[in-house]
Design a protein around this motif. Structure first.
Motif, PDB file in Angstrom:
ATOM      1  N   MET A  16       2.411   1.051  16.608  1.00  0.00           N
ATOM      2  CA  MET A  16       2.467   2.348  15.945  1.00  0.00           C
ATOM      3  C   MET A  16       1.067   2.796  15.576  1.00  0.00           C
ATOM      4  O   MET A  16       0.281   2.027  15.016  1.00  0.00           O
ATOM      5  N   ALA A  17       0.741   4.051  15.898  1.00  0.00           N
ATOM      6  CA  ALA A  17      -0.574   4.579  15.546  1.00  0.00           C
ATOM      7  C   ALA A  17      -0.680   4.742  14.044  1.00  0.00           C
ATOM      8  O   ALA A  17       0.305   5.058  13.374  1.00  0.00           O
ATOM      9  N   PRO A  18      -1.883   4.506  13.471  1.00  0.00           N
ATOM     10  CA  PRO A  18      -2.044   4.658  12.033  1.00  0.00           C
ATOM     11  C   PRO A  18      -1.678   6.060  11.573  1.00  0.00           C
ATOM     12  O   PRO A  18      -1.973   7.048  12.237  1.00  0.00           O
ATOM     13  N   VAL A  19      -0.990   6.148  10.429  1.00  0.00           N
ATOM     14  CA  VAL A  19      -0.632   7.432   9.843  1.00  0.00           C
ATOM     15  C   VAL A  19      -1.828   7.939   9.052  1.00  0.00           C
ATOM     16  O   VAL A  19      -2.375   7.247   8.198  1.00  0.00           O
ATOM     17  N   GLU A  20      -2.243   9.160   9.348  1.00  0.00           N
ATOM     18  CA  GLU A  20      -3.387   9.740   8.662  1.00  0.00           C
ATOM     19  C   GLU A  20      -2.891  10.687   7.571  1.00  0.00           C
ATOM     20  O   GLU A  20      -2.245  11.698   7.852  1.00  0.00           O
ATOM     21  N   LEU A  21      -3.142  10.356   6.317  1.00  0.00           N
ATOM     22  CA  LEU A  21      -2.773  11.179   5.182  1.00  0.00           C
ATOM     23  C   LEU A  21      -4.013  11.546   4.402  1.00  0.00           C
ATOM     24  O   LEU A  21      -5.030  10.851   4.466  1.00  0.00           O
ATOM     25  N   ARG A  22      -3.923  12.650   3.671  1.00  0.00           N
ATOM     26  CA  ARG A  22      -4.988  12.901   2.700  1.00  0.00           C
ATOM     27  C   ARG A  22      -5.013  11.721   1.740  1.00  0.00           C
ATOM     28  O   ARG A  22      -3.980  11.073   1.505  1.00  0.00           O
ATOM     29  N   PRO A  23      -6.171  11.414   1.164  1.00  0.00           N
ATOM     30  CA  PRO A  23      -6.228  10.283   0.232  1.00  0.00           C
ATOM     31  C   PRO A  23      -5.237  10.487  -0.922  1.00  0.00           C
ATOM     32  O   PRO A  23      -5.192  11.549  -1.547  1.00  0.00           O
ATOM     33  N   LEU A  72      -3.666  -0.482   1.776  1.00  0.00           N
ATOM     34  CA  LEU A  72      -3.741   0.944   1.456  1.00  0.00           C
ATOM     35  C   LEU A  72      -5.149   1.341   1.035  1.00  0.00           C
ATOM     36  O   LEU A  72      -5.651   2.404   1.417  1.00  0.00           O
ATOM     37  N   ILE A  73      -5.798   0.488   0.256  1.00  0.00           N
ATOM     38  CA  ILE A  73      -7.180   0.762  -0.154  1.00  0.00           C
ATOM     39  C   ILE A  73      -8.081   0.833   1.076  1.00  0.00           C
ATOM     40  O   ILE A  73      -8.964   1.695   1.178  1.00  0.00           O
ATOM     41  N   ALA A  74      -7.847  -0.063   2.042  1.00  0.00           N
ATOM     42  CA  ALA A  74      -8.649  -0.064   3.267  1.00  0.00           C
ATOM     43  C   ALA A  74      -8.448   1.218   4.068  1.00  0.00           C
ATOM     44  O   ALA A  74      -9.337   1.608   4.841  1.00  0.00           O
ATOM     45  N   ARG A  75      -7.316   1.901   3.869  1.00  0.00           N
ATOM     46  CA  ARG A  75      -7.056   3.178   4.540  1.00  0.00           C
ATOM     47  C   ARG A  75      -7.655   4.366   3.771  1.00  0.00           C
ATOM     48  O   ARG A  75      -7.484   5.504   4.172  1.00  0.00           O
ATOM     49  N   GLY A  76      -8.305   4.113   2.648  1.00  0.00           N
ATOM     50  CA  GLY A  76      -8.958   5.181   1.906  1.00  0.00           C
ATOM     51  C   GLY A  76      -8.184   5.721   0.724  1.00  0.00           C
ATOM     52  O   GLY A  76      -8.610   6.708   0.101  1.00  0.00           O
ATOM     53  N   HIS A  77      -7.065   5.076   0.370  1.00  0.00           N
ATOM     54  CA  HIS A  77      -6.265   5.546  -0.758  1.00  0.00           C
ATOM     55  C   HIS A  77      -6.697   4.847  -2.047  1.00  0.00           C
ATOM     56  O   HIS A  77      -7.241   3.742  -2.019  1.00  0.00           O
ATOM     57  N   THR A  78      -6.446   5.495  -3.175  1.00  0.00           N
ATOM     58  CA  THR A  78      -6.717   4.903  -4.483  1.00  0.00           C
ATOM     59  C   THR A  78      -5.432   4.261  -4.976  1.00  0.00           C
ATOM     60  O   THR A  78      -4.396   4.923  -5.076  1.00  0.00           O
ATOM     61  N   TRP A 131       0.016  -6.177   9.132  1.00  0.00           N
ATOM     62  CA  TRP A 131      -0.132  -5.139   8.113  1.00  0.00           C
ATOM     63  C   TRP A 131      -0.554  -3.801   8.699  1.00  0.00           C
ATOM     64  O   TRP A 131      -0.260  -2.744   8.130  1.00  0.00           O
ATOM     65  N   ALA A 132      -1.219  -3.795   9.829  1.00  0.00           N
ATOM     66  CA  ALA A 132      -1.585  -2.524  10.454  1.00  0.00           C
ATOM     67  C   ALA A 132      -0.342  -1.702  10.761  1.00  0.00           C
ATOM     68  O   ALA A 132      -0.302  -0.482  10.536  1.00  0.00           O
ATOM     69  N   SER A 133       0.703  -2.365  11.269  1.00  0.00           N
ATOM     70  CA  SER A 133       1.950  -1.678  11.591  1.00  0.00           C
ATOM     71  C   SER A 133       2.765  -1.392  10.344  1.00  0.00           C
ATOM     72  O   SER A 133       3.290  -0.284  10.154  1.00  0.00           O
ATOM     73  N   VAL A 134       2.882  -2.391   9.471  1.00  0.00           N
ATOM     74  CA  VAL A 134       3.709  -2.239   8.272  1.00  0.00           C
ATOM     75  C   VAL A 134       3.159  -1.141   7.364  1.00  0.00           C
ATOM     76  O   VAL A 134       3.917  -0.320   6.826  1.00  0.00           O
ATOM     77  N   THR A 135       1.843  -1.091   7.184  1.00  0.00           N
ATOM     78  CA  THR A 135       1.253  -0.066   6.333  1.00  0.00           C
ATOM     79  C   THR A 135       1.525   1.328   6.878  1.00  0.00           C
ATOM     80  O   THR A 135       1.826   2.263   6.121  1.00  0.00           O
ATOM     81  N   SER A 136       1.434   1.493   8.187  1.00  0.00           N
ATOM     82  CA  SER A 136       1.730   2.802   8.788  1.00  0.00           C
ATOM     83  C   SER A 136       3.170   3.216   8.518  1.00  0.00           C
ATOM     84  O   SER A 136       3.455   4.390   8.225  1.00  0.00           O
ATOM     85  N   GLU A 137       4.101   2.269   8.600  1.00  0.00           N
ATOM     86  CA  GLU A 137       5.498   2.597   8.335  1.00  0.00           C
ATOM     87  C   GLU A 137       5.699   3.005   6.876  1.00  0.00           C
ATOM     88  O   GLU A 137       6.457   3.952   6.578  1.00  0.00           O
ATOM     89  N   ILE A 138       5.046   2.311   5.959  1.00  0.00           N
ATOM     90  CA  ILE A 138       5.185   2.654   4.539  1.00  0.00           C
ATOM     91  C   ILE A 138       4.551   4.010   4.256  1.00  0.00           C
ATOM     92  O   ILE A 138       5.102   4.834   3.510  1.00  0.00           O
TER      93      ILE A 138
END
Length: 412
Positions: A1-8, A36-42, A361-368
């Motif tokens: 699954m491609a990473p989901v890109e969200l605003r922070p 999630l932090i590694a994806r840029g979220h607080t 976690w790359a896949s699981v984080t995208s799903e969450i």
């Protein structure tokens, strides 16, 4: 699954169980926060922890916990007006876009946060039970609050079934995550590396929790040693069970059992990379089997009891070898067969390395994150502006309000 890109996003995560004695749910919460932090979220995590327990900077302690027997184990949880006041302060300071609660029907932080909070709320359910009197008793207390949950996640089909049968509704299944490459690339440790004449078999878990099945493994040791006298059984984990109990059960055969005590995450990865077999003799109460995924990621051949959760993780036996739950004799025969058959071991290991990518976690984080985005977008689809997590005014009314309200001194 491609990473989901969200605003922070500003994400609040609530863990019901204490980090004083971390287990599967705590590790899941920790790893999810860091992914999630590694994806840029607080991210801010609220969890029970004693004052002297080391916790990461993104975590806030909700105070000391008490041990409670739950689901065949001893869970450390916290509750009451003082804890409720800490939940309120944390929610107010966080200004969260979304609140992610784990085990919100367990009488601990998740339940308090569900009562107190309002806004975009996601809940993850980890528990898998065939029949649970505590869940049946708690349902009337949480029924109304459950309606505030915008999306439900279950970590396995077993956890989803428990949710549906005891609380109603449904959930999307998103499994526990593993940093697969950390196990795949770990260096074997010569202390634990097996040889053809002295293979190594590992067990990890709390040693004095009956559901983890250590006595089942002990019951297989002597029979395995008859066929493979050099076999070594490496037992990692904390608990009162130790060499004295092994000698009492096994006599001279206890010399083949080595107790490693508590091990670090790096040592766990090295152990699983080193051994010939990882053995999971659990007898019940398992909703997933994260250690099976870790062992497969490390390239260990897995032998596990035929619990439903384990069968599903092991691709119905293609990615590991199953034995009859609770049957030491069948476990012994299975270990002997797997140790003697290089082709069986190689085949299950190869399939295991394919299966584990589903749990990275790359896949699981995208799903969450997809679930988060669905929740945040749902209001806009109804013509409503996005709102942040806030306090539910109704949480201060009635009998519930008397329990969790800010009484004098409660937030000291």
């Amino acid at each position: 699954m491609a990473p989901v890109e969200l605003r922070p996003l500003r994400i609040g995560i609530v863990c019901p169980y204490s980090f004083d004695v971390p287990g599967g749910v705590q590790f899941h919460v920790r790893d999810l926060a860091e992914a999630l932090i590694a994806r840029g979220h607080t991210v801010s995590v609220l969890a029970p922890a004693d004052d002297d327990t080391p916790i990461p900077p993104y975590m806030t302690s909700a105070g000391r916990s008490i041990p409670v027997r739950y689901n065949g184990a001893v869970a450390r949880m916290t509750f009451g007006p003082v804890t409720a006041a800490r939940v309120r302060r944390w929610l107010a300071a966080g200004e969260f876009d979304i609140l992610h609660l784990h085990e919100p029907v367990t009488p601990s932080l998740g339940m308090l946060a569900l009562w107190i909070a309002d806004g975009p709320i996601v809940a993850t359910f980890h528990t898998a039970l065939i029949r649970s009197r505590p869940l049946q008793m708690v349902y009337p207390l949480v029924r109304q609050s459950m309606e505030k949950i915008s999306a439900r996640i279950a970590v396995s089909e077993d956890a989803r079934r428990t949710l549906v049968e005891h609380l109603g509704g449904d959930a999307v299944v998103i499994p526990n995550g593993v940093y697969v490459d950390q196990f795949t690339s770990a260096e074997p440790d010569p202390r634990w590396t097996g040889t053809p004449s002295a293979p190594t078999i590992a067990f990890l878990g709390r040693l004095d929790e009956p559901r983890k099945g250590l006595p089942v493994l002990f019951g297989a040791v002597s029979e395995v040693l008859k066929s493979c006298p050099g076999a070594r059984f490496l037992i990692a984990g904390t608990g009162e069970t130790g060499p004295d109990q092994a000698r009492e059960l096994l006599g001279d055969d206890a010399a083949a059992v080595e107790f490693l005590g508590a091990i670090t995450d790096d040592e766990k990865a090295a152990l699983l990379r080193s051994v010939d077999i990882y053995c999971a003799p659990q007898i019940g109460g398992e909703s997933f089997g994260i250690v099976l995924v870790e062992a497969m990621s490390a390239g260990a051949a897995v032998v596990a009891s035929d619990l439903g959760a384990f069968r599903r993780v092991l691709d119905e036996g293609a990615a590991g070898t199953l034995f009859h739950q609770g049957d030491s004799g069948d476990l012994a025969r299975t270990l002997i067969r797997v140790l003697a058959d290089d082709e069986v071991r190689a085949g299950t290991v190869e399939r295991g390395l394919q299966v584990v990518r589903r749990y990275d976690w790359a896949s699981v984080t995208s799903e969450i994150l997809t679930v988060y985005e669905m929740v945040l977008d749902s209001g806009e689809l109804e013509g409503k502006p996005r709102r942040r997590v806030g306090e539910d005014p109704s949480s201060l009314r009635g009998a519930l309000g008397r329990l969790v309200r800010r009484d004098a001194g409660a937030d000291e």
